[in-house]
Design a protein around this motif. Structure first.
Motif, short mmCIF file in Angstrom:
data_model
loop_
_atom_site.label_atom_id
_atom_site.label_comp_id
_atom_site.label_asym_id
_atom_site.label_seq_id
_atom_site.Cartn_x
_atom_site.Cartn_y
_atom_site.Cartn_z
N GLU A 75 -7.89 6.77 -0.39
CA GLU A 75 -6.93 7.64 -1.06
C GLU A 75 -5.72 6.85 -1.53
OE1 GLU A 75 -4.17 10.68 0.92
OE2 GLU A 75 -5.91 11.88 0.33
N GLY A 76 -5.41 6.93 -2.78
CA GLY A 76 -4.25 6.23 -3.33
C GLY A 76 -4.52 4.81 -3.77
N THR B 268 -1.29 0.71 -10.84
CA THR B 268 0.09 0.23 -10.93
C THR B 268 0.12 -1.30 -11.06
OG1 THR B 268 0.91 2.09 -9.62
CG2 THR B 268 2.32 0.13 -9.75
N ASN C 276 0.87 -1.16 0.00
CA ASN C 276 0.00 0.00 0.00
C ASN C 276 0.91 1.21 0.00
OD1 ASN C 276 -1.80 2.18 0.58
ND2 ASN C 276 -3.20 0.75 1.57
N GLN C 277 0.67 2.15 -0.90
CA GLN C 277 1.56 3.31 -0.98
C GLN C 277 1.40 4.26 0.21
OE1 GLN C 277 -0.69 4.54 -4.59
NE2 GLN C 277 -0.12 6.58 -3.93
N LYS C 278 0.33 4.10 0.99
CA LYS C 278 0.15 4.89 2.20
C LYS C 278 0.89 4.22 3.36
CE LYS C 278 -3.92 6.36 3.36
NZ LYS C 278 -3.67 7.80 3.57
N SER D 294 5.37 3.27 -0.89
CA SER D 294 5.55 4.10 -2.09
C SER D 294 5.37 3.19 -3.30
CB SER D 294 6.96 4.71 -2.11
OG SER D 294 7.93 3.69 -2.31
N TYR E 112 -9.84 9.01 4.51
CA TYR E 112 -8.98 8.88 3.33
C TYR E 112 -8.50 7.45 3.12
CZ TYR E 112 -8.82 13.90 4.22
OH TYR E 112 -9.16 15.19 4.50
N GLN F 119 -4.64 4.45 -7.54
CA GLN F 119 -3.31 4.51 -8.15
C GLN F 119 -2.57 3.19 -7.95
OE1 GLN F 119 -0.88 7.76 -6.81
NE2 GLN F 119 0.80 7.27 -8.20
N LEU F 120 -2.69 2.61 -6.76
CA LEU F 120 -2.05 1.32 -6.51
C LEU F 120 -2.60 0.24 -7.44
CD1 LEU F 120 -0.25 -0.63 -4.90
CD2 LEU F 120 -2.11 -0.83 -3.24
#
Length: 254
Positions: free
Chosen positions: A157-158, A165, A7-9, A130, A154, A161-162
């Motif tokens: 959130e992201g 990817t 997870n990018q968070k 990231s 949130y 995008q994950l």
């Protein structure tokens, strides 16, 4: 089977999930390897391995200076080994910037431990928060991705995008990659917020979200300071029970 936990968070329970799922599989009698691909090295310290010193780590493996088998260390959980990280890994993107096979380094390093009498049945990769080269390496190496999602504002959130990817990696680098599921973490069901976030995540991803919800639990929070997974610290606490249930769901979906 290779699982990337991603997870990018940050702060969503990613490392806690990687450690405790790996430990639960090992406790069930499997040979399990946890690869710490995060420069923060929290999975390493959470299993009693301190970064630094003269011993090699996943950093040297990615640079192809040492064999992965030479950096693997045992843990307090029988059947569970760890390939530790080092803080030097923060610079791996620069050091591999011109390498044509830079996205494949981890997959290539894992190949010798996936077959033969001493092969690991399961590999878990703890990814950094990231979408850089280290996470891409984890996704290229993995068969499936487990995505921890904190039940806070949130939460979504992201995520898009994950998932984008993951789709790109599947299309261009790793066609077998799929999402095993989203796991809700750090939940306090007594609060409206946790219930609302859970409902939102399940409405957006009804088929991907695991039924198991990992609660906020003091023993889960304390376990890393002892360098052991929660199942060794307190096998009957709510956190330990949740990861046992999640492991069963992961197997059932596999």
């Amino acid at each position: 089977m290779i699982y990337a936990v991603a997870n990018q968070k940050g702060g969503v329970g990613k490392t806690t999930t990687a450690i405790n799922l790996a430990a639960t599989f090992a406790q069930a009698g499997e040979r399990v390897l946890l690869v710490d691909a995060d420069p923060q090295a929290n999975a390493s310290t959470g299993l009693g391995v301190r970064p630094g010193g003269a011993e090699a780590s996943v950093f040297e493996v990615l640079l192809e200076e040492v064999d992965l088998r030479d950096v693997v260390r045992p843990t307090a959980v029988p059947g569970l080994s760890i390939a530790p990280a080092s803080r030097d890994m923060a610079g791996v993107s620069l050091m591999l910037a011109s390498a044509e096979d830079r996205e494949w380094r981890l997959r290539q390093a894992l190949e010798p431990v996936l077959s033969g009498d001493e092969a690991y049945s399961f590999v878990f990769i703890d990814s950094p928060p990231s979408l850089g080269l280290l996470t891409v390496n984890a996704l290229v190496a993995a068969d499936e991705v487990i995505v921890p999602v904190q039940t806070e504002y949130y939460a979504l959130e992201g995520l898009a995008q994950l998932l984008d990817t993951i789709t790109v990696v599947r299309e261009h680098l790793n066609p077998r990659l799929r999402v095993a599921g989203l796991v809700l973490t750090m939940s306090d069901p007594r609060t409206n917020l946790a219930r609302d976030v859970e409902a939102e995540v399940r409405s957006h991803f009804p088929d991907l979200t695991f039924m198991t919800v990992v609660p906020r639990n003091i023993r889960l929070a304390e376990a890393p300071s002892f360098g052991v997974p929660v199942l060794l610290l307190d096998p009957r606490c709510p956190g330990s029970n949740a990861y046992f249930d999640l492991a069963q769901e992961v197997v059932d979906r596999g």
